[in-house]
Each structure stands twice: as C-alpha cells, then as structure tokens.
Design an enzyme around this catalytic site. Structure first.
Site, PDB file in Angstrom:
ATOM      1  N   ASN A  21      -6.706  -0.857   6.966  1.00  0.00           N
ATOM      2  CA  ASN A  21      -6.264  -1.599   8.144  1.00  0.00           C
ATOM      3  C   ASN A  21      -4.758  -1.878   8.113  1.00  0.00           C
ATOM      4  O   ASN A  21      -4.132  -2.016   9.162  1.00  0.00           O
ATOM      5  CB  ASN A  21      -7.041  -2.916   8.224  1.00  0.00           C
ATOM      6  CG  ASN A  21      -6.373  -3.907   9.153  1.00  0.00           C
ATOM      7  OD1 ASN A  21      -6.417  -3.744  10.359  1.00  0.00           O
ATOM      8  ND2 ASN A  21      -5.712  -4.905   8.597  1.00  0.00           N
ATOM      9  N   SER A  69      -5.456   4.098  16.449  1.00  0.00           N
ATOM     10  CA  SER A  69      -4.975   3.449  17.664  1.00  0.00           C
ATOM     11  C   SER A  69      -5.206   4.389  18.835  1.00  0.00           C
ATOM     12  O   SER A  69      -5.218   5.611  18.661  1.00  0.00           O
ATOM     13  CB  SER A  69      -3.484   3.146  17.568  1.00  0.00           C
ATOM     14  OG  SER A  69      -3.004   2.701  18.826  1.00  0.00           O
ATOM     15  N   ILE A 110      -5.230  -5.389  21.367  1.00  0.00           N
ATOM     16  CA  ILE A 110      -5.941  -6.473  20.703  1.00  0.00           C
ATOM     17  C   ILE A 110      -4.946  -7.617  20.523  1.00  0.00           C
ATOM     18  O   ILE A 110      -3.799  -7.387  20.132  1.00  0.00           O
ATOM     19  CB  ILE A 110      -6.473  -6.018  19.323  1.00  0.00           C
ATOM     20  CG1 ILE A 110      -7.277  -4.714  19.453  1.00  0.00           C
ATOM     21  CG2 ILE A 110      -7.326  -7.117  18.691  1.00  0.00           C
ATOM     22  CD1 ILE A 110      -8.500  -4.775  20.309  1.00  0.00           C
ATOM     23  N   TYR A 151       5.124   5.117  15.263  1.00  0.00           N
ATOM     24  CA  TYR A 151       3.807   4.464  15.195  1.00  0.00           C
ATOM     25  C   TYR A 151       2.740   5.388  15.796  1.00  0.00           C
ATOM     26  O   TYR A 151       1.702   5.649  15.178  1.00  0.00           O
ATOM     27  CB  TYR A 151       3.851   3.129  15.934  1.00  0.00           C
ATOM     28  CG  TYR A 151       2.531   2.399  15.969  1.00  0.00           C
ATOM     29  CD1 TYR A 151       2.103   1.654  14.885  1.00  0.00           C
ATOM     30  CD2 TYR A 151       1.706   2.465  17.089  1.00  0.00           C
ATOM     31  CE1 TYR A 151       0.887   0.982  14.904  1.00  0.00           C
ATOM     32  CE2 TYR A 151       0.490   1.794  17.123  1.00  0.00           C
ATOM     33  CZ  TYR A 151       0.087   1.056  16.023  1.00  0.00           C
ATOM     34  OH  TYR A 151      -1.120   0.398  16.058  1.00  0.00           O
ATOM     35  N   ALA A 210       2.832   8.596  16.152  1.00  0.00           N
ATOM     36  CA  ALA A 210       2.638   9.778  15.309  1.00  0.00           C
ATOM     37  C   ALA A 210       1.846   9.434  14.055  1.00  0.00           C
ATOM     38  O   ALA A 210       0.993  10.206  13.616  1.00  0.00           O
ATOM     39  CB  ALA A 210       4.001  10.368  14.930  1.00  0.00           C
ATOM     40  N   SER A 211       2.085   8.250  13.495  1.00  0.00           N
ATOM     41  CA  SER A 211       1.365   7.881  12.265  1.00  0.00           C
ATOM     42  C   SER A 211      -0.125   7.714  12.546  1.00  0.00           C
ATOM     43  O   SER A 211      -0.965   7.991  11.692  1.00  0.00           O
ATOM     44  CB  SER A 211       1.944   6.589  11.673  1.00  0.00           C
ATOM     45  OG  SER A 211       1.579   5.452  12.434  1.00  0.00           O
ATOM     46  N   LYS A 212      -0.459   7.263  13.762  1.00  0.00           N
ATOM     47  CA  LYS A 212      -1.868   7.075  14.083  1.00  0.00           C
ATOM     48  C   LYS A 212      -2.557   8.417  14.358  1.00  0.00           C
ATOM     49  O   LYS A 212      -3.762   8.562  14.137  1.00  0.00           O
ATOM     50  CB  LYS A 212      -2.012   6.117  15.272  1.00  0.00           C
ATOM     51  CG  LYS A 212      -1.577   4.691  14.916  1.00  0.00           C
ATOM     52  CD  LYS A 212      -2.346   4.132  13.712  1.00  0.00           C
ATOM     53  CE  LYS A 212      -1.998   2.686  13.405  1.00  0.00           C
ATOM     54  NZ  LYS A 212      -2.773   2.148  12.264  1.00  0.00           N
ATOM     55  N   VAL A 220       0.827  -1.225   0.000  1.00  0.00           N
ATOM     56  CA  VAL A 220       0.000   0.000   0.000  1.00  0.00           C
ATOM     57  C   VAL A 220       0.856   1.267   0.000  1.00  0.00           C
ATOM     58  O   VAL A 220       0.335   2.369  -0.207  1.00  0.00           O
ATOM     59  CB  VAL A 220      -0.999   0.044   1.183  1.00  0.00           C
ATOM     60  CG1 VAL A 220      -2.003  -1.098   1.085  1.00  0.00           C
ATOM     61  CG2 VAL A 220      -0.278   0.055   2.521  1.00  0.00           C
TER      62      VAL A 220
END
Lengths: 251, 252
Positions: A82, A132, A177, A145, A147-149, A56
C-alpha cells in the site's frame, strides 16, 4: 467476522489513510498484522499490531522487515503493498530526485517486498497491490505517479502468472478516496472547492470513497472467498471511470 | 455464516442454472429472502429460496412479475441478471433465428428485467444490480461469435446503467467469469475426443491450475450484493483464475 482467522498479514504504509483502514479491518477479521512506515510507531495504532520503521525503497530495510515477519509469524499469508507517494508534476518539472523517491517507493518497493515475501508464503498466499485508476487513464500533472501505477498493474499480472497456484496476486485501483493524497491533488486546482464539487458530480455513487471502502475489497481478496480471483486489477471508484469524462450536465 | 445479507431481498434470473442456483443458495445462507426466477422449476430448492416461473424474453411476464412482486415486497435490494445461453458457432453457421434468440435472452432479457425491476429496486436503501458479462466480452473464444457479442453488449449496458441510476443509490456491476464448471462448459467441451485430457489442459493453462466452480462466482456475487461493496459500481469484475492475465500459451 473472522474472515482472516489464522492468517498473518504484512501491510506497508499503515500510518494513515488506506493502509491504516486495511490494518484495522484485518485485525477485526482475526488476522495477526504487521505494518510499517518511514516514521516511528504511531501512537494510535492498536497494541496488537506490530510496527517496524521501514523505508520500502531501501533494500536493507525491506530485508529487515521480512526477517521480522519470519521471526514473529513464522510465515506470511497476506501481503498488501500500500505504501506509495505522489508528486504533482509533469515530467518536464520532475527532477531525478523526484524519480528516485517516487519510483523507489511505488515501483522498486513493491518489487522488493514481493521478492522477499513470496518465498515466506509457505502455505500459499494472497498479494494485494494498491494501484490506481490513473494506471489506465492519466490524471493531469501526475506523470510519474500514473506511470508507477501502470508498473504495479504489469507486475501484478506477472506474479499471478509466475507464482500461481500457490500465490494469488491482484491489484485494487482506487478512484478518489478521501485521504491526504486526494487533498493534495485538489489543492493544485485553481478553485479547490469547485473542483471538488465537479468531481463529486462525476461519481454515480454520489460520494468520494473512504479508506474503509478499499479495506472491504482488500479483505475479500485476502480471504479464501477469493480463491479463483488472481491476476486482476479491480477498480473501486464509485463508478467514476464507467462514465465518460465529457459530462454535458456539468457545463 | 456471517449473515451479511440479513434483511435483504433478492431476485435471480436463471436462478436454477449452474451459477444461478449457487448464487441463490449462498444468498439464502447469508440471510436474504430469495426468488429464483427461471423457465422451469428445479427438482429441489434450497431453504428460503422460492421459485417463480419467468421468461426474460417475454415483456408481459417481466412486467407482471414485478407488478405482483411489488404487492408482496416493499423493496428489492439485489437483482442478479444471470439468465443466459451459449451458441457454439461461428457467425457463418449461426442462423438469424439463433442470433436473435441469444440476444433476446442475454441482452434484451437483462434490459427487460432491469427495466421492470427498477421501481422496486429504487425503494431499497442500498441496491445492487449484478449482471453476467463474461471474459468472452473482452477476448474471444473460438466458435462462440454471437455469445461473445452479447457479452460485449452486457458490459456496455452495465456501465450505462451504473451511470444513469447511481445517483438514485443503485450500484450496477457485471461479473465476467472465465471457465467455470457448469453444464454450459461441459457443452463447450463437447462430446468428441479425449475429454479428460482436454479438461486437464484447460486447468493447467490457468495460473490457479483449476477452472472455477459456481461457488467461486457466488462468492463474488455475494460480496458485490452486500454493503461491503458500497463503493463498487460501474465495473466489470473478471473472475477467471488468472487466465486473462497471461498471453496465449504456446505448446513448445
């Protein structure tokens, strides 16, 4: 159970974990589903689900993926972003290659998928981005991670505002999860087993989440039941972030 | 009709109001046994919905109602605290009596109902409590000071209840509606001016280009009440047609 009858769905990152649970649930609800991942088609993917090997973060892959959606379905009604990667590092330890990998998938990939898919949602659509809880409160050692969310949350609101009313766009912010990603996060603890017990005690629900929990909410958001829901980032974390991180009972 | 709530029992305060009655109707359609608790009986009730005269501000009534209910039902699976009022005033125009009244209904009423319902709720294998917060608990609508304050209290109470009673198997969430077409919204719009152009302006500012219906809210209440939402707890679920996703829109 036919909440998604007559709908077509594209779910990225359907090889395993949350993505696979969403794919399976969408199929059970009557949708026609295409999913993708970086590797070949998984052997255990149900026959009626279409698979496209896709990175992606790669524009030509994303363009080819959406071309195939049009060729197979004619249009698209549900997009679930996702696919995501997690790198367990602080920014000082993070390399440029880490940045390209993580932001390529978690940020650029979401952007490119939305850019390609909104025009083919000709009868309107629902976009569901997997964010997240760490978009709002930082998980230690997961700097990029996290920051990307936060990027995902900001983009979610923008799409809702710019492309409503035809397109609804929401994010789901999962807590812990039980997937390979959670195992990797626990693995860096000094004592992974006691870290897990401590984490469990911080969940009012008394357990960690399962991929099917996230699939339940994704299904609701994808369905016409959620017609007034847009621009939101809904947290599904067994109550963990509703309680203070300072829990004297655990001392 | 998926009958997602088959075998469940539900108690809805404010059960005859705009949103409350839509919730009761949906619950009954999904197979639940439903009690609509409110001050006065409505002209008609949906099938499978029973009316109980109830006042959330009266401790004796709250206690007695659940004592009597415990004799009839062996568990309560779903509690919806939907009773609420709105006072369209700034703090300067609000009397102490009005302030106390809105807190008595919107906050104390939620406390009393939840407190006395808990023993019966605890007997459910999969309990869900749904409180009514509001988008006004996050950002203020002008001239609704006391109302905004009560909804902020509801949000904090929701997290506290989720934290305290989660380990007993009780999920607690709040729904925070934005503009929903109810008698309360009609009052907020008021009598003065060009009501139709006001309504259009309000619709147009929403990313969905509409305000919500009680059924839209009932859709989410239904999901949260069901076992589909078994991992959802302690959260404030804003449902506002995208209104709060955008910054204020200037008329340029």
């Amino acid at each position: 159970m036919n909440m998604l009858r007559h709908k077509t769905a594209l779910v990225t990152g359907g090889r395993q974990g949350i993505g696979r649970a969403i794919v399976d649930r969408f199929v059970a609800e009557g949708a026609r589903v295409m999913t993708c991942g970086r590797g070949p088609r998984p052997d255990d993917l149900v026959a009626e689900v279409l698979w496209e090997t896709t990175d992606v973060a790669d524009k030509s892959d994303v363009d080819a993926l959406t071309d195939r959606v049009v060729a197979e379905f004619g249009e698209l009604s549900i997009l679930v972003n996702n696919a995501g990667v997690q790198i367990e590092k602080t920014i000082v330890e993070t390399t440029d290659a880490d940045w390209d990998l993580l932001m390529g998938v978690n940020a650029k990939g979401v952007f490119m998928l939305c850019r390609d898919c909104i025009p083919i949602m000709v009868k309107g659509g629902s976009i569901i981005n997997i964010g997240s809880i760490s978009a709002s409160t930082a998980d230690p050692g997961l700097a990029l991670y996290n920051a990307s969310k936060a990027f995902v949350q900001g983009l979610t609101r923008s799409i809702a505002v710019d492309h409503g009313p035809a397109i609804r766009c929401n994010a789901i912010s999962p807590g812990w999860i039980m997937t390979g990603m959670a195992d990797a996060a626990f693995a860096v603890a000094n004592d992974p087993d006691s870290a897990k017990l401590d984490a469990l005690a911080r969940h009012p629900a008394g357990r960690f989440g399962e991929p099917t929990d996230i699939a339940s909410l994704a299904t609701w958001l994808a369905s016409d039941e959620a017609g007034f829901a847009t621009g939101q980032c809904y947290t599904l974390d067994g109550g963990m972030t509703s309680a203070s991180p300072l829990n004297p009972g655990l001392f | 009709m998926s009958h997602i709530l088959e075998g469940k029992t539900a108690f809805v305060t404010g059960g005859t109001g705009g949103i409350g009655s839509a919730i009761c109707k949906r619950f009954a359609r999904e197979g639940a046994q439903v009690i609509a608790a409110d001050l006065a009986a409505p002209a008609e009730l949906p099938e499978r919905v029973e009316f109980i005269a109830y006042d959330v501000t009266d401790e004796d009534i709250c206690r007695n109602t659940f004592n009597e209910l415990a004799a009839r039902w062996n568990k309560l699976d779903i509690l919806v605290n939907a009773a609420g009022i709105e006072i369209e005033k700034t703090i300067e125009d609000t009397t102490l009596e009005e302030w106390n009244r809105i807190f008595a209904i919107n906050v104390t009423g939620m406390f009393l109902t939840s407190k006395y319902a808990l023993p019966l709720v605890r007997k459910s294998a999969a309990a869900s409590i749904i409180n009514f917060g509001s988008y006004d608990g996050y950002i203020a609508d002008p001239g609704l000071a006391a109302y905004c304050a009560t909804k902020g209290a509801v949000h904090a109470l929701t997290r506290a209840m989720a934290c305290d009673h989660g380990p007993e198997g009780i999920r607690v969430n709040a729904i925070c509606p934005g503009y929903v077409d109810t008698p309360m919204l009609q009052n907020f719009f008021g009598e003065s001016g060009d009501i139709e152009s006001l309504k259009k302006a309000v619709r147009d500012v929403h990313p969905t280009r509409t305000y919500g219906t009680p059924e839209d809210i009932a859709n989410l209440v239904n999901w949260l009440a069901s076992d589909e939402a078994r991992y959802a707890s302690g959260q404030l679920w804003v449902l506002d047609g995208g209104l709060s996703a955008q910054v204020q829109q200037m008329s340029l």
